[in-house]
Design a protein around this motif. Sequence first.
Motif, short mmCIF file in Angstrom:
data_model
loop_
_atom_site.label_atom_id
_atom_site.label_comp_id
_atom_site.label_asym_id
_atom_site.label_seq_id
_atom_site.Cartn_x
_atom_site.Cartn_y
_atom_site.Cartn_z
N GLY A 105 -14.48 3.74 -30.70
CA GLY A 105 -13.31 2.90 -30.28
C GLY A 105 -13.33 2.38 -32.12
N ASP A 106 -12.85 1.25 -32.35
CA ASP A 106 -12.45 1.29 -33.66
C ASP A 106 -13.51 1.41 -34.17
N ARG A 107 -14.75 1.80 -34.06
CA ARG A 107 -16.04 2.00 -34.05
C ARG A 107 -17.21 2.70 -33.40
N GLU A 108 -17.70 3.58 -34.27
CA GLU A 108 -18.87 4.57 -33.67
C GLU A 108 -19.94 4.22 -33.20
N ASP A 121 -24.38 0.22 -35.42
CA ASP A 121 -22.83 0.26 -35.70
C ASP A 121 -22.12 0.51 -36.80
N ARG A 141 -18.71 3.11 -38.85
CA ARG A 141 -17.49 3.19 -38.65
C ARG A 141 -17.23 5.38 -37.78
N CYS A 142 -18.48 5.63 -38.70
CA CYS A 142 -17.93 7.18 -37.72
C CYS A 142 -19.33 7.28 -38.20
#
Length: 211
Positions: A188-191, A203, A205-206
Amino acid sequence: MRGAATFVRWAMLMIRTVRYPKEVAHVRLEAVCRALEGAGPAILAAGSRPPREREAAFRALVTEWLRRGGTEMMPHGGALLTGVPDARESARETREELLAHASPTDRVPGGKAVGLPERAELRMVFFTEESRRGSTTRRAASALVHLAVPGEEGAPWRMRVLDAADPVGLRARTGAFEGAVRVRVDPGDREIFVAGEAALIVDTRCWDGLA
């Protein structure tokens, strides 16, 4: 003799790098230990040969170490064979021999992992929050996840290291460390990395280490 000493020195340095959390998955301890099993008596035996035969004995010994280490030691062949006469030729011959007898899963040693396994055992989770003083960031947030991954078709387990970029949250329960659990990354917007029945959630960003 110098080549054998260099091989052992580099092997010891490779083993010591496991103390760095990000390097755990890149050190093939089993291969190094397999290569140097019985090295002490072998070195003494080579050193006891007559002077005219000694250099050839040490050269053969180093080549045998590289061969016993297998394909996993190929990426380090240049450093391990430093000081060995005709090192390039030895490395080429040994590589060709190993690849000729390697299984398909052995042909690509090391390298970056692709995707995630269905199940894995958590070995370590490290999370540090961002540290700020006023508007200045003193230390960026960071997170690491160490996974022990079962090998294919009875192959040895491997370590995987997932390195988070811009992590913002961590939730963990002890159940995440009780044996092999299902692991996944929700895109999603975050991985978001999830282990077990949401026993561990990170949680970010990538992730570096997924592909």
